[in-house]
Write a protein that holds these residues in place. Structure first.
Motif, PDB file in Angstrom:
ATOM      1  N   GLY A 277       0.833  -1.198   0.000  1.00  0.00           N
ATOM      2  CA  GLY A 277       0.000   0.000   0.000  1.00  0.00           C
ATOM      3  C   GLY A 277       0.867   1.247   0.000  1.00  0.00           C
ATOM      4  O   GLY A 277       2.071   1.183   0.278  1.00  0.00           O
ATOM      5  N   THR A 278       0.250   2.366  -0.283  1.00  0.00           N
ATOM      6  CA  THR A 278       0.982   3.625  -0.311  1.00  0.00           C
ATOM      7  C   THR A 278       0.935   4.319   1.053  1.00  0.00           C
ATOM      8  O   THR A 278       0.062   4.043   1.879  1.00  0.00           O
ATOM      9  CB  THR A 278       0.407   4.567  -1.383  1.00  0.00           C
ATOM     10  OG1 THR A 278      -1.012   4.625  -1.245  1.00  0.00           O
ATOM     11  CG2 THR A 278       0.764   4.079  -2.774  1.00  0.00           C
ATOM     12  N   THR A 279       1.847   5.239   1.244  1.00  0.00           N
ATOM     13  CA  THR A 279       1.970   5.930   2.533  1.00  0.00           C
ATOM     14  C   THR A 279       1.057   7.149   2.579  1.00  0.00           C
ATOM     15  O   THR A 279       1.508   8.270   2.822  1.00  0.00           O
ATOM     16  CB  THR A 279       3.433   6.360   2.776  1.00  0.00           C
ATOM     17  OG1 THR A 279       3.883   7.124   1.640  1.00  0.00           O
ATOM     18  CG2 THR A 279       4.334   5.169   2.972  1.00  0.00           C
ATOM     19  N   VAL A 280      -0.238   6.938   2.334  1.00  0.00           N
ATOM     20  CA  VAL A 280      -1.187   8.051   2.364  1.00  0.00           C
ATOM     21  C   VAL A 280      -2.323   7.752   3.340  1.00  0.00           C
ATOM     22  O   VAL A 280      -2.733   6.610   3.522  1.00  0.00           O
ATOM     23  CB  VAL A 280      -1.774   8.354   0.960  1.00  0.00           C
ATOM     24  CG1 VAL A 280      -0.673   8.746  -0.009  1.00  0.00           C
ATOM     25  CG2 VAL A 280      -2.568   7.173   0.418  1.00  0.00           C
ATOM     26  N   ASP A 281      -2.804   8.809   3.986  1.00  0.00           N
ATOM     27  CA  ASP A 281      -4.000   8.758   4.822  1.00  0.00           C
ATOM     28  C   ASP A 281      -3.966   7.583   5.801  1.00  0.00           C
ATOM     29  O   ASP A 281      -2.998   7.411   6.523  1.00  0.00           O
ATOM     30  CB  ASP A 281      -5.245   8.747   3.928  1.00  0.00           C
ATOM     31  CG  ASP A 281      -5.366  10.006   3.069  1.00  0.00           C
ATOM     32  OD1 ASP A 281      -4.816  11.042   3.485  1.00  0.00           O
ATOM     33  OD2 ASP A 281      -5.983   9.946   2.003  1.00  0.00           O
ATOM     34  N   GLY A 282      -5.037   6.769   5.808  1.00  0.00           N
ATOM     35  CA  GLY A 282      -5.134   5.705   6.802  1.00  0.00           C
ATOM     36  C   GLY A 282      -4.482   4.394   6.417  1.00  0.00           C
ATOM     37  O   GLY A 282      -4.517   3.429   7.192  1.00  0.00           O
ATOM     38  N   PRO A 284      -1.211   3.425   6.120  1.00  0.00           N
ATOM     39  CA  PRO A 284      -0.183   2.927   7.047  1.00  0.00           C
ATOM     40  C   PRO A 284      -0.765   2.385   8.352  1.00  0.00           C
ATOM     41  O   PRO A 284      -0.295   1.355   8.859  1.00  0.00           O
ATOM     42  CB  PRO A 284       0.688   4.171   7.293  1.00  0.00           C
ATOM     43  CG  PRO A 284       0.533   4.985   6.049  1.00  0.00           C
ATOM     44  CD  PRO A 284      -0.906   4.799   5.667  1.00  0.00           C
ATOM     45  N   GLN A 285      -1.789   3.035   8.900  1.00  0.00           N
ATOM     46  CA  GLN A 285      -2.381   2.557  10.147  1.00  0.00           C
ATOM     47  C   GLN A 285      -3.037   1.195   9.941  1.00  0.00           C
ATOM     48  O   GLN A 285      -2.932   0.308  10.807  1.00  0.00           O
ATOM     49  CB  GLN A 285      -3.396   3.565  10.674  1.00  0.00           C
ATOM     50  CG  GLN A 285      -3.899   3.240  12.073  1.00  0.00           C
ATOM     51  CD  GLN A 285      -4.826   4.302  12.635  1.00  0.00           C
ATOM     52  OE1 GLN A 285      -5.133   5.303  11.979  1.00  0.00           O
ATOM     53  NE2 GLN A 285      -5.281   4.103  13.860  1.00  0.00           N
ATOM     54  N   LEU A 286      -3.691   0.987   8.807  1.00  0.00           N
ATOM     55  CA  LEU A 286      -4.334  -0.293   8.524  1.00  0.00           C
ATOM     56  C   LEU A 286      -3.314  -1.397   8.241  1.00  0.00           C
ATOM     57  O   LEU A 286      -3.645  -2.584   8.319  1.00  0.00           O
ATOM     58  CB  LEU A 286      -5.288  -0.151   7.343  1.00  0.00           C
ATOM     59  CG  LEU A 286      -6.610   0.545   7.667  1.00  0.00           C
ATOM     60  CD1 LEU A 286      -7.316   0.984   6.383  1.00  0.00           C
ATOM     61  CD2 LEU A 286      -7.528  -0.361   8.482  1.00  0.00           C
ATOM     62  N   GLY A 290       3.542  -0.585   8.487  1.00  0.00           N
ATOM     63  CA  GLY A 290       4.520  -1.347   7.726  1.00  0.00           C
ATOM     64  C   GLY A 290       4.842  -2.712   8.291  1.00  0.00           C
ATOM     65  O   GLY A 290       5.586  -3.477   7.669  1.00  0.00           O
ATOM     66  N   GLU A 291       4.284  -3.042   9.448  1.00  0.00           N
ATOM     67  CA  GLU A 291       4.515  -4.363  10.026  1.00  0.00           C
ATOM     68  C   GLU A 291       3.686  -5.442   9.340  1.00  0.00           C
ATOM     69  O   GLU A 291       4.098  -6.604   9.258  1.00  0.00           O
ATOM     70  CB  GLU A 291       4.196  -4.346  11.527  1.00  0.00           C
ATOM     71  CG  GLU A 291       5.153  -3.517  12.357  1.00  0.00           C
ATOM     72  CD  GLU A 291       6.565  -4.060  12.319  1.00  0.00           C
ATOM     73  OE1 GLU A 291       6.735  -5.288  12.440  1.00  0.00           O
ATOM     74  OE2 GLU A 291       7.501  -3.258  12.151  1.00  0.00           O
ATOM     75  N   ALA A 292       2.495  -5.078   8.837  1.00  0.00           N
ATOM     76  CA  ALA A 292       1.592  -6.059   8.226  1.00  0.00           C
ATOM     77  C   ALA A 292       1.532  -5.932   6.707  1.00  0.00           C
ATOM     78  O   ALA A 292       0.812  -6.681   6.054  1.00  0.00           O
ATOM     79  CB  ALA A 292       0.187  -5.914   8.813  1.00  0.00           C
ATOM     80  N   GLY A 293       2.248  -4.991   6.147  1.00  0.00           N
ATOM     81  CA  GLY A 293       2.253  -4.805   4.707  1.00  0.00           C
ATOM     82  C   GLY A 293       3.373  -3.866   4.304  1.00  0.00           C
ATOM     83  O   GLY A 293       3.864  -3.078   5.113  1.00  0.00           O
TER      84      GLY A 293
END
Length: 353
Positions: A277-282, A284-286, A290-293
């Motif tokens: 995923g990209t480092t935008v909005d929510g 990274p939290q989801l 970076g631990e889960a994706g």
């Protein structure tokens, strides 16, 4: 508690509708009286099976229609004896606010689409739910006080929408790369096409599958048709339940330019995909920062291609990120979303006393 949800419709293929329907069903399962007032749609049968009442309120923005809807909302709040109203879209918040004021009950709003200018209208709520920390920070910059904001991160695992769903994987050629979502510029699909062209040139066996529809679908088909990798790209269109595609895919990619808290990420993680995923909005939290994706910058096809090639070329690395997608996955359940939302309601009701 008697909870009245207000949203524009209950049709499929809209993330805010999925979130509202999931929440209403979970609240009903917890023993609350729940109603959804909207223009209706695909999920009304499911809502009825789950004991959720429905009512029709138009969300047309024409002056006469708005006046009628304001009156309809006022009458419904009073006759149904709602303890509070939860509005999920900007028009819904505008319709609910005077009804709540007249009835002396709280209005709770959820910011689903923070990137829209009109999202500031969600500040009409006694409490304002942000679907990620990034959305909360954005709304604070737009003038909504931190005291009224609460973060309830989106999650879908255990949703009533998925009861009885098939978990038989769709047969996809491996290594398979999957995107599921609307065909809109903010989803960053041209970046994915450019990245996949680089991947395919080095690994001709790789395949890209695009699930979803939207106003740019034909333009994207035309774009891909002119690329050397065109034969390796499949546009599968909209699927009633894309989980089988996720279950069959090796890698799930969400190359968004803006995405407050995409529900699809919890589904992709539940399916066991390696996720980028990209480092935008929510996002990274989801993905647990970076631990889960794997996180890559938005609008950077070269970096996205590097991440994809690393997974495609190294089966052990691919399996590692499949395993890591399960990190703290229990936090993405709809039951957790429902209970945290009820805590927000309690705060709003206490404030109103």
């Amino acid at each position: 508690m008697r909870i009245l949800h207000l949203l524009n419709h209950t049709r499929r293929l809209n993330g805010h509708v999925h979130a509202a329907v999931d929440l209403a069903c979970a609240q009903s399962a917890l023993g609350h009286d729940v109603m959804i007032a909207s223009e209706g749609g695909d999920f009304d049968d499911l809502l009825a099976r789950k004991g959720i009442e429905t009512s029709v309120i138009s969300h047309q923005r024409k002056p006469l229609a708005v006046a009628r809807s304001l009156n309809a909302a006022r009458r419904l709040v009073r006759s149904w004896r709602a303890d509070l109203v939860h509005a999920h879209m900007m028009t819904s918040a505008v319709l609910a606010w005077p009804a709540c004021k007249l009835a002396g009950i709280p209005l709770v709003t959820t910011v689903h689409n923070e990137f829209e200018r009109s999202a500031i209208l969600m500040g009409l709520g006694t409490r304002v739910i942000a679907v990620s920390e990034a959305v909360s920070q954005s709304m604070q910059k737009r003038g909504i006080s931190a005291a009224r904001l609460r973060v309830v991160l989106n999650g879908t695992i255990g949703s009533a929408r998925f009861e009885g769903r098939s978990r038989v994987p769709q047969e996809l050629a491996s290594p398979s790369i999957l995107f599921v979502g609307g065909q809109h510029p903010r989803k960053g699909l041209p970046d994915l096409f450019e990245a996949f062209a680089i991947v395919h040139a080095r690994h001709p066996a790789a395949r890209l599958y695009i699930v979803g529809e939207g106003p740019y679908l034909d333009a994207y088909r035309e774009m891909v048709s002119k690329m050397d990798c065109a034969d390796a790209v499949t546009f599968a269109g909209a699927q009633e339940d894309p989980f089988q595609w996720m279950a069959g895919a090796d890698i799930f990619v969400l190359p968004s330019h803006a995405d407050p808290a995409p529900l699809v990420l919890s589904e992709a993680r539940e399916a066991g995909c390696a996720v980028i995923g990209t480092t935008v909005d929510g996002i990274p939290q989801l993905l647990e920062q970076g631990e889960a994706g794997i996180l890559v910058p938005a609008k950077d096809p070269a970096r996205l291609a590097d991440a994809l090639i690393d997974l495609v070329a190294k089966p052990a690395h691919l399996q590692l990120w499949r395993d890591r997608s399960q990190t703290n996955i229990g936090h993405l359940t709809i039951e957790r979303v429902a209970r945290e939302t009820l805590d927000v309601y309690a705060s709003a009701l206490t404030k109103g006393r």
